[in-house]
Scaffold this motif. Structure first.
Motif, PDB file in Angstrom:
ATOM      1  N   ARG A  74      -0.674   4.838   8.047  1.00 15.35           N
ATOM      2  CA  ARG A  74      -1.967   4.433   8.612  1.00 15.35           C
ATOM      3  C   ARG A  74      -1.769   3.303   9.624  1.00 15.35           C
TER       4      ARG A  74
ATOM      5  N   ALA B 111       0.036   3.776   3.446  1.00 12.66           N
ATOM      6  CA  ALA B 111      -0.435   2.636   4.239  1.00 12.66           C
ATOM      7  C   ALA B 111       0.470   2.395   5.437  1.00 12.66           C
TER       8      ALA B 111
ATOM      9  N   GLY C 288       0.795  -1.223   0.000  1.00 12.62           N
ATOM     10  CA  GLY C 288       0.000   0.000   0.000  1.00 12.62           C
ATOM     11  C   GLY C 288       0.825   1.270   0.000  1.00 12.62           C
TER      12      GLY C 288
END
Length: 536
Positions: free
Chosen positions: A516, A513, A509
């Motif tokens: 996150r 990502a 990702g």
């Protein structure tokens, strides 16, 4: 008057058997010549100077968490008494419904952490295995009441250091001096608020239950209309949950992602126009919200309006710490848990005050306009971090260095979106410090990093001694060197940019990502263990 004085004791909570540092004046440099008592019991002094003592906190005979007075006696001179919270070496920690059976008499001392609300309860059963079924054995069960959880202590902001500054090379190129000075004082205040929230609110044992209770009582809150008036409680920072001012505001702009309100008592001189607010609302809708949520995840929506609220108020200017804007972790809680809560996702911003109506220093309109977009990108990231870890998961807060470095990274990635730039490029000073553009989004990051290396604004020949070797990536407000106490903002941002470049391309990702997951994958970990679990 006594010639012995205590000015501070660290850490904030003393623990039996662990070390503590007492700072003050009039101490003896010979350890044995200082008599230190903590809660009336002598503590062993291991290291001593005229201004600092290192002691081992004495142990008690099964006493609970309590408040204890700390004093120092040198010869016949007795210092002032400083009251500190004192904890046992270990505390019994049981989940609701959990049972533990103790058979070793050395474990029969049960010391429990006091609840913030006083609603906790324990059932204690006593039994004995007697050889005769008709026999009885006497026992004595004694309870000692510990210190009730005190109201949260006031927020402490340590003064900026005033080191001896030798001459050196000029301060790196950047934004105007008033903006730089304001950002420096703002970071100091923000760091103090974040640390207060962790200590007194967000990391309390029952914080999760208080947040859950708030969510269970949510009601639908449709966005207001332009012209509506709404009251907001704005913390004074002196005691963030219990000291606040109520401001009456008027809705100026309702965007796709933000509700912008202005205090009716804001100064009229150089006030922000509706067109200017609309422009920043468009930036929030198009760039800030989109990039921040892509990189860090969607926040909670406690007030069910699908937006964050931006409160533009002179009450923020009045906070005597130089804060420019902030989000409050208290807004995640009910008002019974944090009286200053506004029960939603809110950002509070200062406003132009060229006439110094607030009494904390004049603030030009140009400096407010310069800061606002990147400041919202930074603070909205804290909204995401807190809500994703505490509201949306049963986790704990991030460390200051993680949270501030990531929020600083948010300024960079939102700036890329606004200016059409991308990561992984070798942009130079002409981009990083471009007047009104790059300087708004990137310049502050490099100046924070410069402070980590010892450059101290304002001036052209300010260089702190002992930097960066006495500074730290991990952040500290207790450094006694000339290192600026929030220099870690730049160091952590630089480290997180390195991590993004090093691991982002191969991370599933990509780097967005990765960040996150930095917040949400291991919500029970923070700091170095969190990074190690994420990246190995």
């Amino acid at each position: 008057p006594s010639s012995v004085s205590i000015t501070s004791v660290t850490p904030d909570t003393l623990v039996e058997g662990q070390s503590a540092t007492i700072t003050g004046t009039g101490f003896s440099s010979t350890p044995a010549s200082n008599t230190v008592t903590i809660g009336g019991v002598n503590a062993t002094v291991s290291v001593a100077s005229s201004t600092s003592l290192t002691v081992t906190v004495p142990s008690s005979n099964c006493l609970p968490a309590r408040d204890a007075g700390v004093t120092v006696t040198v010869s016949s001179n007795v210092s002032n008494t400083v009251t500190m919270r004192l904890h046992p070496a270990s505390l019994l920690n049981l989940a609701v419904g959990e049972q533990v059976i103790l058979t070793d008499p050395t474990q029969f001392c049960l010391q429990v952490r006091p609840s913030a609300t006083g609603n906790d309860a324990y059932i204690i059963g006593v039994g004995a295995s007697a050889e005769s079924p008709t026999g009885t054995l006497p026992y004595v069960l004694t309870g000692v009441v510990g210190a009730a959880t005190a109201p949260p202590s006031g927020l402490v902001v340590r003064p900026l250091p005033a080191p001896t500054v030798p001459s050196g090379a000029p301060m790196p190129q950047g934004v105007a001096g008033d903006v730089l000075a304001l950002r420096r004082s703002h970071a100091r205040a923000e760091l103090a608020l974040r640390e207060w929230e962790r200590r007194n609110l967000l990391d309390r044992p029952n914080a999760r239950q208080q947040i859950a209770a708030r969510r269970a009582g949510d009601i639908s809150a449709a966005p207001p209309n332009v012209g509506d008036t709404i009251r907001f409680r704005i913390t004074s920072f002196s005691n963030p949950c219990n000291s606040f001012t109520e401001a009456l505001t008027r809705v100026k702009v309702v965007g796709q992602r933000g509700i912008w309100v202005t205090d009716i008592n804001n100064p009229a001189t150089d006030s922000l126009t509706t067109a200017e607010i609309q422009g920043y609302s468009d930036t929030l809708d198009t760039h800030v919200y989109a990039r921040d949520t892509t990189y860090f995840g969607a926040p909670s929506d406690l007030d069910n309006n699908q937006r964050i609220i931006i409160v533009l108020s002179i009450e923020v200017n009045k906070i005597p710490l130089g804060v420019a804007g902030f989000v409050s972790g208290g807004d995640l809680f009910s008002r019974s848990s944090c009286a200053s809560s506004n029960l939603g996702e809110v950002f509070y911003s200062h406003v132009p005050d060229p006439g110094n109506v607030a009494g904390t220093g004049a603030r030009s309109k140009s400096s407010i306009l310069f800061q606002m977009p990147s400041l919202i990108a930074h603070e909205f990231t804290h909204n995401i971090q807190q809500s994703r870890r505490l509201v949306l998961a049963n986790g704990q807060t991030m460390t200051s260095w993680e949270a501030e470095g990531q929020a600083s990274l948010a300024e960079e990635v939102v700036g890329h979106s606004v200016l059409g730039n991308t990561t992984g490029q070798n942009y130079g000073a002409s981009v990083a410090f471009a007047s009104g553009l790059g300087a708004r989004w990137y310049g502050g990051r490099f100046q924070d990093l410069a402070m980590y290396y010892g450059w101290l604004p304002p001036g052209t020949s300010n260089k702190a001694a002992d930097a960066p070797e006495m500074c730290t990536l991990f952040g500290s407000t207790s450094l006694t060197t000339s290192c600026d106490p929030f220099a870690f903002y730049g160091a952590s941002w630089s480290f997180q940019r390195y991590v993004s470049d090093r691991f982002g391309p191969s991370y599933p990702g990509g780097e967005a990502a990765l960040h996150r997951d930095w917040i949400s994958k291991n919500v029970g970990l923070r700091g170095v263990p969190n990074v190690a679990a994420l990246l190995g």
